[in-house]
Write an enzyme that holds these catalytic residues in place. Structure first.
Site, PDB file in Angstrom:
ATOM      1  N   HIS A 502       0.824  -1.206   0.000  1.00  0.00           N
ATOM      2  CA  HIS A 502       0.000   0.000   0.000  1.00  0.00           C
ATOM      3  C   HIS A 502       0.863   1.263   0.000  1.00  0.00           C
ATOM      4  O   HIS A 502       0.702   2.143  -0.855  1.00  0.00           O
ATOM      5  CB  HIS A 502      -0.907  -0.014   1.233  1.00  0.00           C
ATOM      6  CG  HIS A 502      -1.776   1.195   1.365  1.00  0.00           C
ATOM      7  ND1 HIS A 502      -3.127   1.164   1.103  1.00  0.00           N
ATOM      8  CD2 HIS A 502      -1.503   2.478   1.733  1.00  0.00           C
ATOM      9  CE1 HIS A 502      -3.639   2.373   1.284  1.00  0.00           C
ATOM     10  NE2 HIS A 502      -2.668   3.182   1.681  1.00  0.00           N
ATOM     11  N   GLU A 503       1.776   1.335   0.970  1.00  0.00           N
ATOM     12  CA  GLU A 503       2.596   2.541   1.063  1.00  0.00           C
ATOM     13  C   GLU A 503       3.481   2.721  -0.172  1.00  0.00           C
ATOM     14  O   GLU A 503       3.773   3.850  -0.582  1.00  0.00           O
ATOM     15  CB  GLU A 503       3.453   2.498   2.330  1.00  0.00           C
ATOM     16  CG  GLU A 503       2.669   2.539   3.621  1.00  0.00           C
ATOM     17  CD  GLU A 503       1.689   3.690   3.693  1.00  0.00           C
ATOM     18  OE1 GLU A 503       1.945   4.755   3.089  1.00  0.00           O
ATOM     19  OE2 GLU A 503       0.637   3.533   4.339  1.00  0.00           O
ATOM     20  N   HIS A 506       1.736   4.633  -2.858  1.00  0.00           N
ATOM     21  CA  HIS A 506       1.924   6.074  -2.706  1.00  0.00           C
ATOM     22  C   HIS A 506       3.305   6.488  -3.207  1.00  0.00           C
ATOM     23  O   HIS A 506       3.468   7.524  -3.857  1.00  0.00           O
ATOM     24  CB  HIS A 506       1.803   6.463  -1.232  1.00  0.00           C
ATOM     25  CG  HIS A 506       0.420   6.418  -0.683  1.00  0.00           C
ATOM     26  ND1 HIS A 506      -0.625   7.078  -1.254  1.00  0.00           N
ATOM     27  CD2 HIS A 506      -0.083   5.786   0.414  1.00  0.00           C
ATOM     28  CE1 HIS A 506      -1.724   6.870  -0.537  1.00  0.00           C
ATOM     29  NE2 HIS A 506      -1.416   6.089   0.476  1.00  0.00           N
ATOM     30  N   HIS A 509       3.413   6.820  -6.834  1.00  0.00           N
ATOM     31  CA  HIS A 509       2.727   8.040  -7.237  1.00  0.00           C
ATOM     32  C   HIS A 509       3.685   9.235  -7.162  1.00  0.00           C
ATOM     33  O   HIS A 509       3.619  10.153  -7.984  1.00  0.00           O
ATOM     34  CB  HIS A 509       1.515   8.262  -6.318  1.00  0.00           C
ATOM     35  CG  HIS A 509       0.444   9.125  -6.912  1.00  0.00           C
ATOM     36  ND1 HIS A 509      -0.750   9.368  -6.274  1.00  0.00           N
ATOM     37  CD2 HIS A 509       0.375   9.815  -8.076  1.00  0.00           C
ATOM     38  CE1 HIS A 509      -1.497  10.157  -7.012  1.00  0.00           C
ATOM     39  NE2 HIS A 509      -0.848  10.444  -8.120  1.00  0.00           N
TER      40      HIS A 509
END
Length: 714
Positions: A502-503, A506, A509
């Site tokens: 998940h992290e 980011h 991104h």
């Protein structure tokens, strides 16, 4: 929290806490203090911060000089006698804070991840300075008049990112109160200053309360049910926290504590759960966040009304995909309606199972749920965390899982850089390059918990990507995993595996951003869009090729046996009503606080009662499924940037499910699909409307929520 917020230019005073990455820009100018490593561009690769040279005593003077320089740069814009243009006003403002950006990015990374007493003391001195600067800029009439002139007269001539930057800059000034009357503007300054002070109090009090909530354990027998590794961790945690007893259980940021799934001692389970829920609610008067919460809520409500909205929620949501609280409540209402019977059935099944073991009179308590659910899963699916954790070595998950998926889908390559200094020896640094060998980013990982680190997991940046500045991104992920004793591998749970993926979503991104301007780059998107790339990236963890590549026994290197893998993947969606329910409850709680008028905000004494009433009205008051974060330790909302925005985790989960479905249909690890996602979404930052980006990639005009419960196994 799985995302550490990226600051926009405005709201600095109320948002800096817990937000290491800022978009405050400052032109280098301060010629004095050249010996301060924060005030000169680093000579390390990518301009990485040189932690081998930076001293804690450097931060305050660096802030003072950087703030002074920004003031001078703003004054130059204001004093310019030429007609306002994009170049001499919008772009000049965008680049007016490069030095402050550099200092802030490094410092606020440490306030979250390595907050020593020296850093904490500096933060107390820095926050008022930044609050004053933010108010000066936000309410600088001459500066706003120049920006407004460009917006009113030049907007139609601008294109692409120039147009977007002008729109965003103008709207941020307006949302900060630039069009208010002088009287209201003065009150807004006072509100901003007071909220900043309160958030600083919160930022200090909550970690202290959580550390104080540690549960001391006198004997190893009380820890029955834990693995040898977990018991060793409890011993290590006790030693690092003063050794008041041979062992201790550390409280993490959420209401439920994962360790409850293993603890056989009923009384210790109760003590751990109660320590969690009462950590900051005045059970110990020294640790009471209710006065902070209620004052922030009242000030935010007043701020929303000053800006012409009914409440703070509508003010905050105006700039999101959801647009207003009515749309969010409709979205939540549908989910609650579909979820409630499934949650009731799940609780009934767990209690009936427990009664078979403990007797018909046994009443399931919230601190029992995880324990009996785990035993039930073991019996029905023949699987436990202890059985699968040896296959989830944290190093293998990162290199052979997280990085491997990024290599397959986006063509990225990772090389560890041991020559780049870090702020803590547990950290690792990797240089990220594209498939053609072109350098893309630096990536830092800081995975292990320590007393100086706040709870949760997040991503942020020491430097955001910007073609205008010639800056490649310097990104980091922070988690709170237990570090194994020296010489032993650090093993993690499946949930922690998903957190790493998940992290890193980011991080991608931020790393794959390809934007002209710092303000628009990376994760600087609407709150109810920013979690989409991260939640989507979780889907790669269970794709067979990726899973088989990282899920290898830590001692033998053998892949997870097919039968165990099948049972493990089936178990992912075992009794998942709880995780959805705790999220829904926290979301409803967040909205309830921010839909109040100033007069409706309860006193600190009545705040606990308000929480229960709000949950009841929303249809999610359930002693078996409490909010993931209760009011007194809801850091996303009171210390971070998620006020009236916690719903975004569920909202973006819908987007992520839609994107994952598209990948599954067109090739989950197909580089062509990955390139399209990178080009149309990950690289675009906030250069385009986010719904348009979503449509560009998926072809869908609107998100489709119908697959959410199915994706969660409900």
């Amino acid at each position: 929290m799985r995302l550490n917020k990226t600051l926009l230019t405005f709201g600095l005073a109320t948002a800096l806490l817990q937000m290491p990455a800022t978009t405050f820009a400052q032109s280098a100018g301060a010629s004095s203090s050249t010996h301060n490593p924060l005030l000169v561009k680093s000579t390390l690769p990518f301009g990485a911060p040189d932690f081998s040279k930076i001293q804690e005593s450097d931060y305050l003077p660096a802030f003072e000089i950087a703030i002074k320089s920004q003031r001078e740069n703003i004054q130059k814009i204001v004093n310019n006698k030429k007609k306002p243009t994009f170049l001499n006003t919008i772009l000049a403002f965008e680049e007016s804070g490069l030095l402050l950006d550099r200092v802030s990015n490094v410092f606020f990374g440490l306030t979250s991840a390595h907050k020593t007493p020296g850093i904490a003391e500096t933060q107390k001195k820095v926050m008022p300075l930044l609050t004053d600067l933010d108010n000066e800029i936000s309410f600088n009439k001459q500066l706003f008049n120049r920006i407004k002139f460009v917006y009113d007269n030049e907007l139609k001539k601008l294109k692409g990112e120039d147009l977007r930057l002008t729109e965003q800059t103008y709207k941020r000034f307006v949302r900060s109160g630039a069009l208010l009357s002088a009287e209201k503007m003065e009150r807004m300054k006072q509100i901003n200053t007071r909220i900043s002070q309160l958030q600083e109090q919160w930022d200090n009090l909550l970690p202290a309360a959580t550390n104080n909530a540690v549960v001391w354990v006198q004997s190893k027998d009380e820890l029955a049910g834990l693995s040898d590794a977990d018991i060793a961790q409890c011993k290590k945690d006790a030693e690092s926290r003063g050794g008041k007893a041979p062992y201790c259980v550390v409280i993490i940021n959420t209401t439920q504590q994962p360790i409850l799934a293993s603890l056989a001692n009923h009384d210790l389970r109760r003590r751990v759960y109660e320590a969690s829920i009462h950590r900051a609610d005045a059970t110990n008067p020294e640790f009471n966040t209710f006065p902070i919460v209620t004052e922030i809520a009242k000030l935010r409500a007043e701020k929303g009304q000053l800006m012409g909205y009914n409440n703070y929620a509508d003010y905050s949501l105006e700039k999101t995909m959801a647009k207003n609280s009515q749309n969010v409540n409709s979205f939540l209402g549908q989910l609650i309606k579909e979820y409630t019977p499934k949650a009731e059935a799940e609780t009934k099944a767990i209690e009936e199972y427990a009664q078979k073991l403990e007797g018909n009179d046994f009443k399931l308590q919230p601190y029992d749920r995880f324990y009996y659910s785990a035993k039930m899963k073991k019996e029905l699916l023949n699987i436990t965390d202890d059985e699968i954790k040896p296959y989830f070595n944290i190093d293998s998950v990162q290199i052979n899982g997280v990085f491997y998926a990024a290599h397959k889908v986006y063509g990225l390559n990772f090389k560890q850089r041991k020559d780049i200094p870090t702020y803590h020896p547990d950290m690792k640094v990797f240089e990220v390059s594209d498939k053609n060998g072109k350098p893309l980013a630096l990536f830092y990982s800081d995975f292990f918990r320590r007393p100086t680190k706040r709870g949760g997991a997040w991503m942020s940046a020491f430097a955001k990507q910007s073609r205008q500045r010639g800056q490649l991104p310097i990104i980091y992920n922070v988690c709170n995993n237990a570090k194994a004793p020296e010489g032993q591998p650090s093993l993690i749970t499946w949930d922690e595996v998903c957190t790493m993926f998940h992290e890193f979503g980011h991080a991608l991104h931020g790393m794959l951003s390809d934007c002209q301007y710092n303000t628009l780059s990376g994760t600087a998107v609407a709150r109810d869009f920013v979690e989409m790339p991260s939640q989507f990236n979780e889907s790669f963890a269970s794709i067979p090729e990726v899973f088989d590549h990282f899920a290898r026994h830590t001692e033998t290197g053998a892949p997870m046996p097919a039968a165990l893998k099948e049972r493990m993947l089936k178990s992912i969606n075992f009794q998942t009503a709880y995780s959805l329910g705790e999220n829904l409850a926290a979301t409803c709680l967040d909205l309830a606080w921010h839909e109040l008028t100033p007069e409706q905000v309860p006193s600190a004494y009545m705040a606990g009662a308000f929480e229960k009433e709000a949950l009841f009205k929303a249809g999610v008051l359930n002693t078996q499924i409490p909010p993931r974060y209760s009011t007194t330790y809801f850091n996303h909302v009171w210390g971070g940037g998620y006020a009236a925005g916690y719903y975004s985790y569920l909202w973006t989960e819908v987007l992520a499910v839609n994107v994952a479905d598209y990948f599954a249909q067109h090739g989950a690890l197909d580089p062509a699909v990955g390139q399209a996602f990178r080009t149309k979404i990950l690289s675009r930052g906030n250069t385009k409307d986010q719904l348009e980006m979503f449509t560009d990639f998926t072809g869908m005009k609107q998100p489709d929520a119908s697959g959410l419960l199915k994706a969660r196994g409900l």
